[in-house]
Design a protein around this motif. Structure first.
Motif, mmCIF file in Angstrom:
data_model
loop_
_atom_site.group_PDB
_atom_site.id
_atom_site.type_symbol
_atom_site.label_atom_id
_atom_site.label_comp_id
_atom_site.label_asym_id
_atom_site.label_seq_id
_atom_site.Cartn_x
_atom_site.Cartn_y
_atom_site.Cartn_z
ATOM 1 N N GLY A 147 -7.506 3.424 5.452
ATOM 2 C CA GLY A 147 -6.828 1.707 4.542
ATOM 3 C C GLY A 147 -6.310 1.511 4.539
ATOM 4 O O GLY A 147 -6.493 0.077 3.993
ATOM 5 N N ASP A 148 -5.636 0.839 6.187
ATOM 6 C CA ASP A 148 -5.500 -0.139 7.061
ATOM 7 C C ASP A 148 -6.123 -0.621 7.148
ATOM 8 O O ASP A 148 -5.425 -2.115 7.455
ATOM 9 N N ASN A 180 0.953 4.598 0.511
ATOM 10 C CA ASN A 180 -0.358 5.365 1.778
ATOM 11 C C ASN A 180 1.028 6.421 2.426
ATOM 12 O O ASN A 180 1.424 6.321 2.327
ATOM 13 N N ARG A 206 2.716 9.185 2.764
ATOM 14 C CA ARG A 206 3.095 10.920 3.395
ATOM 15 C C ARG A 206 4.226 11.590 3.699
ATOM 16 O O ARG A 206 4.664 11.254 3.122
ATOM 17 N N LYS A 261 -8.715 1.386 -3.565
ATOM 18 C CA LYS A 261 -9.761 2.211 -2.920
ATOM 19 C C LYS A 261 -10.278 3.391 -3.215
ATOM 20 O O LYS A 261 -9.634 4.410 -3.761
ATOM 21 N N ASP A 313 0.894 -1.151 -0.752
ATOM 22 C CA ASP A 313 0.316 -0.222 0.080
ATOM 23 C C ASP A 313 0.422 1.017 -0.513
ATOM 24 O O ASP A 313 1.482 1.254 0.957
#
Ligand code: ATP
Ligand code: MG
Length: 314
Positions: A257-258, A167, A169, A226, A165
């Protein structure tokens, strides 16, 4: 059942109480809430009954204890979470803007999380692992990258699988080798779980179908896009399966999402059909947003199944 492992940041999250609240002046805060993307993921997987463990580090302080106790209560293997004296547990302060975007103040690399390493306990955990899940946000330092890449090599060498993922940041992902590490992880992944624009970070295609086709041709087994409240779309070499989201009142999107990813990967590991894995994942993502705090919306499998039938989030 196959065991899954993740490695990376373990934090507490402290949240501004009011939408639009600035961190440039004092204001009311909520928390501490246990957090860190891989911790949320492992907590949700464990709550669904999947054997799951986390490699990471916390300080010998209340924030560290909060995280370890929560993960243990959810059923996760916490044997590879190192506790360091003299270093504080990582923190993330978050405030939500009026446009629903988030502003974070992170302390990860210089916290106990920055001391992550593949020590004896981590080596033991990996020896029992069948699957590694990687969060892009966990590639926050050269040291964290090394732990993740070695976990992937260990598990792949014995025929295990990898999910990824991105993700993203940007505030955290400042290590010099992060771009190369993201590409390296993707090249070894079986399951890819991007959200929004993350799909296009790894493809030259301009549209979703082009990017999906290009990435599947590079060797992924499947891609799960997602799509927030709209749910998710699964793609593999045979075609696509779309699954709409569950209607809930969103009070805090962090962690959706996690939790979604943990459920999808857990059911994929059990051999569930894509539609079933998506349904459970959408339910876990929806439940996650119904509570303030990224791990407060983690529920056991029976409660998730009840929610799917009744829509009741209590
Ligand atoms: P995160 O902010 O945790 O990184 P993400 O961007 O990775 O999230 P999203 O697409 O926002 O991922 O959310 C993941 C999943 O959670 C969605 O696919 C959906 O199943 C569920 N979800 C998220 N927001 C909502 C919502 N408002 N209502 C219902 N379900 C939601
Ligand atoms: Mg995400």
């Amino acid at each position: 059942m196959r065991k899954l492992v993740s490695a990376g940041e373990i934090l507490v999250e402290i949240m501004a109480e009011r939408i639009g609240q600035s961190f440039l002046e004092p204001g009311p805060l909520l928390g501490p809430y246990p957090s860190g993307a891989p911790a949320i993921f492992i907590g949700q997987a464990a709550a669904l009954g999947q054997p799951a463990g986390l490699i990471g580090a916390v300080g010998d302080d209340d924030f560290g204890r909060l995280n370890i106790e929560r993960l243990r209560a959810l059923g996760a293997d916490v044997s590879a979470i190192a506790v360091h004296k003299g270093h504080a547990t990582g923190t993330a302060f978050v405030t939500y803007r009026a446009d629903a975007s988030r502003h974070f103040v992170f302390n990860i690399r210089n916290s106990a999380s920055g001391l992550i390493e593949t020590d004896g306990a981590a080596t033991n955990l990996l020896a029992s692992a069948d699957h590694v899940h990687v969060m892009g946000s966990s590639l926050f330092s050269d040291r964290a990258v090394a732990v993740t890449l070695s976990a992937i090599e260990t598990v792949k060498a014995k025929g295990g699988t990898v999910s990824f993922d991105p993700n993203i940041r940007r505030e955290i992902m400042q290590a010099s080798g992060v771009r190369a590490a993201l590409d390296h992880v993707l090249a070894r992944a079986d399951i890819f779980l991007p959200s929004g624009e993350e799909l296009f970070l790894f493809s030259s295609a301009k549209d979703e179908k082009g990017a999906v086709d290009e990435l599947l041709a590079r060797g992924l087994s499947c891609i799960v896009l997602k799509k927030g409240a709209a749910g998710a779309v699964y793609h593999d070499h045979h075609g696509a399966v779309a699954s709409s989201g569950f209607a809930v009142d969103e009070v805090d999107p962090t962690g959706a999402g996690d939790c979604f990813g943990a459920a999808f990967v857990s059911f994929w590991l059990r051999g569930a059909a894509p539609a079933e894995a998506l349904r459970i994942a959408n339910a876990c993502g929806a439940l996650a947003v119904t509570r303030k705090g990224p791990m407060e919306g983690i529920f056991p499998l029976e409660a998730v199944e009840a929610f799917i039938v009744t829509g009741n989030t209590q």
